[in-house]
Scaffold this motif. Structure first.
Motif, PDB file in Angstrom:
ATOM      1  N   GLN A   6       0.828  -1.196   0.000  1.00  0.00           N
ATOM      2  CA  GLN A   6       0.000   0.000   0.000  1.00  0.00           C
ATOM      3  C   GLN A   6       0.871   1.258   0.000  1.00  0.00           C
ATOM      4  O   GLN A   6       0.605   2.223  -0.718  1.00  0.00           O
ATOM      5  CB  GLN A   6      -0.949   0.021   1.207  1.00  0.00           C
ATOM      6  CG  GLN A   6      -1.903   1.203   1.200  1.00  0.00           C
ATOM      7  CD  GLN A   6      -2.944   1.115   2.306  1.00  0.00           C
ATOM      8  OE1 GLN A   6      -3.102   0.088   2.958  1.00  0.00           O
ATOM      9  NE2 GLN A   6      -3.658   2.205   2.523  1.00  0.00           N
TER      10      GLN A   6
ATOM     11  N   GLU B 123       1.043   4.063  -3.009  1.00  0.00           N
ATOM     12  CA  GLU B 123       0.839   5.485  -2.721  1.00  0.00           C
ATOM     13  C   GLU B 123       2.040   6.305  -3.191  1.00  0.00           C
ATOM     14  O   GLU B 123       1.876   7.403  -3.743  1.00  0.00           O
ATOM     15  CB  GLU B 123       0.606   5.693  -1.223  1.00  0.00           C
ATOM     16  CG  GLU B 123      -0.737   5.175  -0.730  1.00  0.00           C
ATOM     17  CD  GLU B 123      -0.907   5.319   0.767  1.00  0.00           C
ATOM     18  OE1 GLU B 123       0.066   5.768   1.433  1.00  0.00           O
ATOM     19  OE2 GLU B 123      -1.985   4.983   1.281  1.00  0.00           O
TER      20      GLU B 123
ATOM     21  N   GLN C 231      -2.512  -7.073  -4.878  1.00  0.00           N
ATOM     22  CA  GLN C 231      -2.515  -5.761  -5.539  1.00  0.00           C
ATOM     23  C   GLN C 231      -1.477  -5.647  -6.653  1.00  0.00           C
ATOM     24  O   GLN C 231      -1.471  -4.668  -7.396  1.00  0.00           O
ATOM     25  CB  GLN C 231      -2.267  -4.652  -4.513  1.00  0.00           C
ATOM     26  CG  GLN C 231      -3.322  -4.578  -3.412  1.00  0.00           C
ATOM     27  CD  GLN C 231      -2.884  -5.322  -2.168  1.00  0.00           C
ATOM     28  OE1 GLN C 231      -2.361  -6.443  -2.258  1.00  0.00           O
ATOM     29  NE2 GLN C 231      -3.073  -4.709  -1.001  1.00  0.00           N
TER      30      GLN C 231
END
Length: 362
Positions: free
Chosen positions: A109, A113, A219
């Motif tokens: 994550q 970002e 992801q």
């Protein structure tokens, strides 16, 4: 602090001999002249042809009327913002890599970002190749290299016509391509001398180690995972880790490979000094029809060549010169003008080469 003033001049009021104070861009964002380039009749006419209406000139300069003074032009402001974002991205990847070394998990994550909020804006910056080349770099090559390859992979994706989602994936692929190095012992990773055969084998394992870190992360798409695994594969099967050829190498891996080679060779590393972009361009030309994807290399060289025009270089005979004409599509052996006023076509004078780019002095 610079010891010269900057003044904006109308293109019709500049004269040969003036020195450019900021990057000059065309309407479509291409770099027309680099900071520090000396104007001559040919490049002034070229600027007019490209629709450039004004440019910043180093002063004090007497000829021609002045437009309003801009002590900090928009390009300088843009460059400073670029450097700030770049520095933040390098510090973020440093922290992430250090955590991966000890916890052996990818903070996906955080990496996503970083790719979207920090690196994507860098990719979209006008003059990104110039800014990236001039960005201040600290000692640790690995962290800067990851950011640079992420930026250049995204830029290459744009040049190749990839859509926005694919460009985002390419940025992430570039950012993650060397994460396997977090599992390589530091004494090998940072060794200043030449690696032994055994150490080289350990170093080369980073692509497999990186793939093992990302392949099960939901992801991370398979395309990004393959880029991590295959960025050292070569079209003729001479790469690693699996020695696969041509159509077995994912397009993302082929893109990251070009970005990886260009940044690695134009950067100072613990065991070798950087190579001039001109020499790297020559090497890419030599390898683009057997080891690298020729279409990707051609698109890359045709676009990155814009950085070279107007650059100051050091020649192999010790003289300094300005690049005034790029000649063939690669721009690897351009026409230069020495400080003494001699014009040299390096395509014809194979006995003279370009050692490196010279920094601009204010």
């Amino acid at each position: 602090m610079s010891r010269y003033t900057k003044k904006r001049y109308n293109i019709h009021d500049v004269v040969p001999g003036m020195e450019v104070a900021d990057l000059v861009l065309t309407e479509d964002g291409k770099v027309a002249l680099s900071e520090g380039a000396t104007l001559n009749f040919s490049n002034i006419e070229r600027l007019k042809y490209w629709g450039v209406t004004s440019l910043m000139i180093k002063g004090p300069i007497e000829p021609g009327p002045e437009l309003p003074n801009e002590p900090m032009g928009p390009l300088n402001q843009q460059q400073q913002k670029f450097f700030q974002k770049y520095d933040m991205a390098v510090h973020a990847i440093r922290n992430a890599f250090q955590n991966m070394r000890y916890f052996k998990e990818v903070p996906i994550q955080e990496m996503q970002e970083l790719a979207e909020q920090a690196i994507e804006p860098l990719v979209e910056t006008v003059g990104v190749v110039n800014h990236l080349q001039m960005a201040p770099r600290e000692d640790d090559y690995t962290f800067h290299h990851s950011i640079n390859v992420a930026v250049m992979s995204g830029v290459l994706g744009k040049w190749l016509g990839y859509n926005s989602e694919e460009v985002k994936e390419l940025i992430l692929a570039g950012l993650l391509h060397d994460i396997g190095k977090t599992q390589v012992p530091l004494e090998i990773l940072n060794k200043p001398g030449k690696l032994t055969a055994e150490e080289m084998q350990v170093m080369r394992s980073h692509s497999t180690l990186g793939y093992q870190l990302v392949r099960s992360i939901q992801q991370v798409t398979p395309a990004v995972s393959y880029a991590v695994l295959q960025h050292h594969e070569r079209m003729d099967g001479s790469g690693y880790p699996l020695q696969v050829k041509a159509d077995k190498i994912h397009p993302y891996a082929r893109i990251v490979a070009v970005a990886d080679i260009y940044d690695a060779m134009t950067s100072d590393r613990v065991y070798t000094n950087k190579t001039s972009p001109f020499s790297v361009a020559e090497m890419l030309v030599q390898e683009m029809f057997n080891k690298l994807d020729p279409n990707i290399c051609t698109i890359f060289l045709n676009n990155v060549r814009d950085f070279f025009l107007g650059s100051i270089v050091k020649l192999s005979d010790g003289r300094k010169a300005e690049v005034i004409y790029l000649g063939q599509f690669t721009g690897s052996r351009p026409v230069v003008r020495t400080d003494e006023g001699e014009f040299i076509d390096l395509e014809k004078r194979k006995d003279i080469g370009i050692l490196n780019l010279e920094s601009r002095q204010g």
